[in-house]
Design a protein around this motif. Structure first.
Motif, mmCIF file in Angstrom:
data_model
loop_
_atom_site.group_PDB
_atom_site.id
_atom_site.type_symbol
_atom_site.label_atom_id
_atom_site.label_comp_id
_atom_site.label_asym_id
_atom_site.label_seq_id
_atom_site.Cartn_x
_atom_site.Cartn_y
_atom_site.Cartn_z
ATOM 1 N N VAL A 1 21.800 -2.953 -9.955
ATOM 2 C CA VAL A 1 22.095 -2.611 -8.600
ATOM 3 C C VAL A 1 20.903 -2.180 -7.699
ATOM 4 N N ASP A 2 19.857 -3.178 -8.001
ATOM 5 C CA ASP A 2 18.540 -2.648 -7.350
ATOM 6 C C ASP A 2 18.296 -3.865 -6.103
ATOM 7 N N GLN A 3 19.105 -4.713 -5.770
ATOM 8 C CA GLN A 3 18.989 -5.777 -4.971
ATOM 9 C C GLN A 3 18.493 -5.019 -3.422
ATOM 10 N N HIS A 4 19.522 -4.246 -2.822
ATOM 11 C CA HIS A 4 19.060 -3.659 -1.747
ATOM 12 C C HIS A 4 17.849 -2.505 -1.698
ATOM 13 N N LEU A 5 17.786 -1.928 -2.846
ATOM 14 C CA LEU A 5 16.849 -0.953 -2.929
ATOM 15 C C LEU A 5 15.517 -1.712 -3.024
ATOM 16 N N ASN A 6 15.461 -2.965 -3.604
ATOM 17 C CA ASN A 6 13.901 -3.720 -3.601
ATOM 18 C C ASN A 6 13.798 -4.236 -2.144
ATOM 19 N N GLU A 7 14.751 -4.526 -1.218
ATOM 20 C CA GLU A 7 14.571 -4.984 0.044
ATOM 21 C C GLU A 7 14.294 -3.825 0.980
ATOM 22 N N PHE A 8 14.894 -2.672 0.800
ATOM 23 C CA PHE A 8 14.681 -1.802 1.840
ATOM 24 C C PHE A 8 14.327 -0.301 1.549
ATOM 25 N N GLY A 9 14.069 -0.180 0.021
ATOM 26 C CA GLY A 9 13.549 1.041 -0.371
ATOM 27 C C GLY A 9 11.926 0.889 0.000
ATOM 28 N N LEU A 10 11.519 2.252 0.576
ATOM 29 C CA LEU A 10 10.091 2.428 1.005
ATOM 30 C C LEU A 10 9.303 3.009 -0.124
ATOM 31 N N PRO A 11 8.309 2.132 -0.763
ATOM 32 C CA PRO A 11 7.403 2.834 -2.019
ATOM 33 C C PRO A 11 6.598 3.869 -1.269
ATOM 34 N N HIS A 12 6.315 5.059 -1.718
ATOM 35 C CA HIS A 12 5.467 5.883 -1.060
ATOM 36 C C HIS A 12 4.278 6.157 -2.385
ATOM 37 N N HIS A 13 2.997 6.315 -1.710
ATOM 38 C CA HIS A 13 2.139 6.738 -2.601
ATOM 39 C C HIS A 13 1.454 8.042 -2.519
ATOM 40 N N GLY A 14 1.841 8.637 -1.440
ATOM 41 C CA GLY A 14 1.398 10.031 -1.347
ATOM 42 C C GLY A 14 2.536 10.908 -0.357
ATOM 43 N N ILE A 15 1.935 12.146 -0.472
ATOM 44 C CA ILE A 15 2.744 13.236 0.659
ATOM 45 C C ILE A 15 1.696 13.979 1.302
ATOM 46 N N GLU A 16 2.104 14.481 2.296
ATOM 47 C CA GLU A 16 0.941 15.602 2.958
ATOM 48 C C GLU A 16 1.788 16.969 2.966
ATOM 49 N N ILE A 17 0.888 17.785 2.686
ATOM 50 C CA ILE A 17 1.151 19.199 2.806
ATOM 51 C C ILE A 17 0.565 19.912 3.866
ATOM 52 N N LEU A 18 1.267 20.283 4.921
ATOM 53 C CA LEU A 18 0.661 21.008 5.928
ATOM 54 C C LEU A 18 0.890 22.428 5.715
ATOM 55 N N SER A 19 -0.377 23.211 5.559
ATOM 56 C CA SER A 19 -0.592 24.627 5.486
ATOM 57 C C SER A 19 -1.618 25.090 6.425
ATOM 58 N N ASN A 20 -1.364 26.293 6.917
ATOM 59 C CA ASN A 20 -2.437 26.867 7.726
ATOM 60 C C ASN A 20 -2.827 25.942 8.805
ATOM 61 N N GLY A 21 -2.031 25.033 9.344
ATOM 62 C CA GLY A 21 -2.046 24.267 10.465
ATOM 63 C C GLY A 21 -2.854 23.052 10.308
ATOM 64 N N GLU A 22 -3.103 22.875 8.853
ATOM 65 C CA GLU A 22 -4.140 21.667 8.515
ATOM 66 C C GLU A 22 -3.196 20.641 7.481
ATOM 67 N N LYS A 23 -3.611 19.478 7.535
ATOM 68 C CA LYS A 23 -2.555 18.578 6.799
ATOM 69 C C LYS A 23 -3.514 18.369 5.387
ATOM 70 N N HIS A 24 -2.840 18.382 4.058
ATOM 71 C CA HIS A 24 -3.625 18.187 2.931
ATOM 72 C C HIS A 24 -3.006 16.834 2.164
ATOM 73 N N ARG A 25 -3.546 15.624 1.990
ATOM 74 C CA ARG A 25 -3.006 14.676 1.496
ATOM 75 C C ARG A 25 -2.845 14.584 -0.131
ATOM 76 N N ILE A 26 -1.727 14.628 -0.609
ATOM 77 C CA ILE A 26 -1.736 14.304 -2.279
ATOM 78 C C ILE A 26 -1.385 12.983 -2.587
ATOM 79 N N ASP A 27 -2.471 12.433 -3.156
ATOM 80 C CA ASP A 27 -2.315 11.023 -3.342
ATOM 81 C C ASP A 27 -1.724 10.797 -4.593
ATOM 82 N N LEU A 28 -0.427 10.722 -4.615
ATOM 83 C CA LEU A 28 0.460 10.540 -5.666
ATOM 84 C C LEU A 28 0.071 9.529 -6.776
ATOM 85 N N SER A 29 -0.140 8.388 -6.498
ATOM 86 C CA SER A 29 -0.536 7.194 -7.154
ATOM 87 C C SER A 29 -1.970 7.576 -7.654
ATOM 88 N N ALA A 30 -2.962 8.166 -7.015
ATOM 89 C CA ALA A 30 -4.217 8.048 -7.621
ATOM 90 C C ALA A 30 -4.214 9.005 -8.753
#
Ligand code: RFL
Ligand code: PHB
Length: 405
Positions: free
Chosen positions: A64-93
């Motif tokens: 059941v991955d046909q739509h998932l492959n087409e419309f799913g968005l791979p994400h390699h990182g997230i941001e954490i905003l703390s004290n007004g500053e964004k920090h990237r967590i590079d999930l893949s690296a």
């Protein structure tokens, strides 16, 4: 009374029940799915949005991955905003190339229901007064549909009926232990057809409380705000929501935020909850029926999927290899993974939310902990490793793969 016979009676048509049904079908194991709500209601519910790679792999295995492959968005990182500053967590690296996929639970549910319809599998939606019986001996399920009483005789019952379901509630009190933590705030969620504020998710810790900027596609955003449990949805006009979200963001995100009319708005309470064990004779609990996590770590749906990976492979092993080993190990294996995800979700919630009862000292210590995590390679790695999902024991999953290919 209509009497039906099957191997597995699945209670609940959430992601857990639907995925189990699909995997059993692929392995040629007869089952019946029983759901109290209508199919329309189930396929319209808006909930989680992040899939771990292991969940994506399982959906692929289930075909059941046909739509998932087409419309799913791979994400390699997230941001954490703390004290007004964004920090990237590079999930893949930080995790040797792993990633997560943004794909709404609503879409996933629709994909699974569509596959079920195509395969003409037996499902009862709008089943009333669902009851489970004799699960320590010869189990059966009873319910009413269109005024007719049904009895489903089966070998096993899969309790995939969520936190408020009937399965866990039917287990005798002396056979079950539950662990619970209720948080003193909720998440106000808004879905809107506006482009996301950023390409990646932003988890926000601010003095005004937690916020999360998520998405469903390049045109549809999902935003959350930490709110007091006493707040009512009607008290939050769209304008008030966007103003408050802006107040919790950094100046760059404030500039980039595009607002628009909400297409869904709801408040969800936050809870940590675990049931031990997850097996009671021939009744197996899976997903939210057995455990709840606060959504901060994006683990709820993924835990439901990992339970089903174990349960489906155990049932397949039982019917195809006459082995009870997987069934006997089910509860222990699931709980090991569940408690790790519970810990991570509790920790993320604790770290990023404002608690009314916190002293100034508590707040300083928490900020120092977050600063440490965001500045340290080891700290970022531990966050990333948990966020992308801890591995399961893959031996048994390989077995299902061979059967279903
Ligand atoms: P579900 O999805 O709750 O499905 C259970 C199904 O069982 C049915 N049912 C019954 N059927 C027959 N007889 C009965 N007596 C029954 N009682 C109940 C229900 O109608 C339903 O169709 O459980 P499942 O399959 O275990 O899946 C778990 C996930 O849905 C859940 O973990 C996540 O959605 C949790 N969750 C979130 N998780 C995230 O990772 N990120 C999120 O943003 C997020 N948002 C949410 C959520 C859960 C919410 N709930 C439960 C209120 C937002 C909400 C509002
Ligand atoms: C969502 O998109 O709904 C979502 C994403 C990440 C979370 C929780 C919810 O941690």
């Amino acid at each position: 009374m209509e009497i039906l016979n099957t191997k597995v009676a699945i209670i609940g048509s959430g992601p857990a029940g639907l995925l189990l049904g699909q995997l059993l079908y692929k392995a040629g194991i007869e089952h019946i799915l029983i759901e109290q709500r209508s199919a329309e209601y189930v396929s319209a519910r808006i909930r989680a949005g992040i899939l771990e790679q292991v969940s994506v792999d399982l959906l692929k295995q289930a075909g059941v991955d046909q739509h998932l492959n087409e419309f799913g968005l791979p994400h390699h990182g997230i941001e954490i905003l703390s004290n007004g500053e964004k920090h990237r967590i590079d999930l893949s690296a930080l995790t040797y190339g792993k990633q997560v996929t943004v794909y709404g639970q609503t879409e996933l549910t629709k994909d699974l229901m569509h596959a079920r319809n195509e395969a003409k599998l037996t499902s009862f939606y709008e089943a009333n007064d669902v009851k489970i019986h004799e699960f320590y001996n010869e189990p059966y399920v009873t319910f009413y549909k269109n005024g007719i009483e049904y009895r489903v005789n089966c070998d096993f019952i899969a309790g995939c009926d969520g936190y408020h379901g009937v399965c866990r509630a039917t287990v005798p009190q002396d056979k079950i232990k539950t662990f619970e933590k209720v948080y003193p705030f909720g998440w106000l969620g808004v879905l809107a057809d506006v482009p996301p504020v950023s390409d990646e998710l932003i988890y926000v810790r601010s003095e005004r409380g937690f916020a999360l900027c998520s998405m469903r596609s390049s045109k549809r955003s999902r935003y959350y705000l930490q709110v007091p449990l006493t707040d009512k949805v009607d008290e939050w006009s769209d304008e008030r929501f966007w103003d408050e979200l802006k107040n919790r963001l950094d100046s760059e995100s404030q500039k980039n935020l595009i607002t628009g009319p909400s297409i869904e708005k709801s408040i969800a309470p936050l809870r940590s909850f675990v049931t031990e064990p997850m097996r009671f004779g021939n009744l197996f609990l899976a997903g939210d029926a057995a455990h709840i996590v606060p959504p901060t770590g994006a683990k709820g749906l993924n835990l439901a999927a990992s339970d089903i990976a174990y349960l489906s492979s155990a049932l397949i092993e039982y019917y195809l290899n006459s082995s009870k080993q997987g069934l006997d190990e089910y509860s222990e294996k699931c709980l090991k993974r569940v408690w790790k995800a519970e810990r991570f979700s509790w920790w993320m919630t604790h770290l990023l939310h404002h608690f009314e009862t916190e002293s100034d000292f508590d707040i300083k210590i928490k900020q120092a902990e977050l600063d440490y995590i965001l500045e340290s390679e080891a700290g970022k790695k531990t966050l990333a490793e948990n966020y992308v999902g801890l591995p399961y024991e893959l031996k048994r999953l390989e077995k299902i793969k061979n059967i279903s290919c």
